[in-house]
Design a protein around this motif. Structure first.
Motif, PDB file in Angstrom:
ATOM      1  N   SER A  41      39.262 -64.428  83.987  1.00 13.30           N
ATOM      2  CA  SER A  41      38.386 -65.625  84.587  1.00 13.30           C
ATOM      3  C   SER A  41      36.949 -65.844  84.217  1.00 13.30           C
ATOM      4  CB  SER A  41      38.622 -65.846  85.947  1.00 13.30           C
ATOM      5  OG  SER A  41      39.831 -66.200  86.534  1.00 13.30           O
ATOM      6  N   TRP A  42      36.401 -64.703  84.212  1.00 16.71           N
ATOM      7  CA  TRP A  42      35.083 -64.364  83.971  1.00 16.71           C
ATOM      8  C   TRP A  42      34.784 -64.659  82.292  1.00 16.71           C
ATOM      9  CZ3 TRP A  42      32.380 -60.694  80.615  1.00 16.71           C
ATOM     10  CH2 TRP A  42      31.325 -60.949  80.838  1.00 16.71           C
ATOM     11  N   VAL A  43      35.749 -64.069  81.447  1.00 16.68           N
ATOM     12  CA  VAL A  43      35.681 -64.058  79.945  1.00 16.68           C
ATOM     13  C   VAL A  43      35.920 -65.639  79.647  1.00 16.68           C
ATOM     14  CG1 VAL A  43      36.747 -63.453  77.797  1.00 16.68           C
ATOM     15  CG2 VAL A  43      36.282 -61.537  79.631  1.00 16.68           C
ATOM     16  N   LEU A  44      36.973 -66.158  80.183  1.00 14.21           N
ATOM     17  CA  LEU A  44      37.276 -67.553  79.547  1.00 14.21           C
ATOM     18  C   LEU A  44      36.698 -68.564  80.192  1.00 14.21           C
ATOM     19  CD1 LEU A  44      41.361 -67.068  79.782  1.00 14.21           C
ATOM     20  CD2 LEU A  44      39.925 -67.104  77.872  1.00 14.21           C
ATOM     21  N   GLY A  45      35.717 -68.279  81.302  1.00 15.83           N
ATOM     22  CA  GLY A  45      34.801 -69.144  81.761  1.00 15.83           C
ATOM     23  C   GLY A  45      35.641 -70.412  82.583  1.00 15.83           C
ATOM     24  N   ARG A  46      36.891 -69.838  83.113  1.00 14.19           N
ATOM     25  CA  ARG A  46      37.829 -70.974  83.689  1.00 14.19           C
ATOM     26  C   ARG A  46      38.460 -70.276  84.977  1.00 14.19           C
ATOM     27  NH1 ARG A  46      40.754 -72.404  78.524  1.00 14.19           N
ATOM     28  NH2 ARG A  46      41.948 -70.545  79.073  1.00 14.19           N
ATOM     29  N   PRO A  47      37.799 -70.709  86.036  1.00 15.69           N
ATOM     30  CA  PRO A  47      36.714 -71.417  86.256  1.00 15.69           C
ATOM     31  C   PRO A  47      35.147 -70.744  86.099  1.00 15.69           C
ATOM     32  CG  PRO A  47      37.509 -70.621  88.519  1.00 15.69           C
ATOM     33  CD  PRO A  47      38.494 -70.226  87.375  1.00 15.69           C
TER      34      PRO A  47
END
Length: 136
Positions: free
Chosen positions: A55-61
């Motif tokens: 989630s952190w790497v992809l920024g979603r959310p």
């Protein structure tokens, strides 16, 4: 590089490698017995950790680095403490005994009927259905 590691075909390998390391740590703590095999518990912890990183790497959310790091640290500490492992084992024992007591009091058929009614009620009230009722 993180996006490559967190996607197919490396993600399953990364998850299994992390789970294997967690199994070793859980085995050293050996606090309480659970009806869930330690390998399954370790895999659950590994996937929770990888989900936070993903989630952190992809920024979603969106999640800032400090928040992601804090969540990862808290998840790891909680899941791997001897106290948490012992608490889960005790919860499993309590649940099994409670089910036995209900069966003795009401009989297996009535217990099964009660369970179906409660599952139906909960499934109607929860978007996740039975995910929260029978976590063991």
């Amino acid at each position: 590089m993180a996006r490559v590691l967190l996607s197919w075909p490396t993600r399953p390998l990364l998850g299994q490698t992390l789970a294997d390391l967690i199994v070793e740590r859980l085995a050293r703590q050996a606090a309480g017995r659970s009806c869930i095999p330690v390998e399954v518990i370790a895999r659950q912890i590994a996937e929770a950790q990888l989900s936070l990183v993903d989630s952190w790497v992809l920024g979603r959310p969106h999640m800032d680095l400090d928040t992601a790091t804090d969540a990862l640290t808290r998840t790891s500490r909680l899941a791997l403490t001897a106290r948490a492992v012992a608490a889960m084992a005790e919860a499993h024992r309590f649940h099994r005994q409670f089910e036995r007591d209900l069966a003795a009091k009401f009989g297996e058929q009535q217990l099964a009927a009660m369970r179906l009614i409660l599952e139906d009620i909960f499934a109607g009230a929860s978007a996740d259905g039975m995910a929260h009722v029978r976590p063991f």
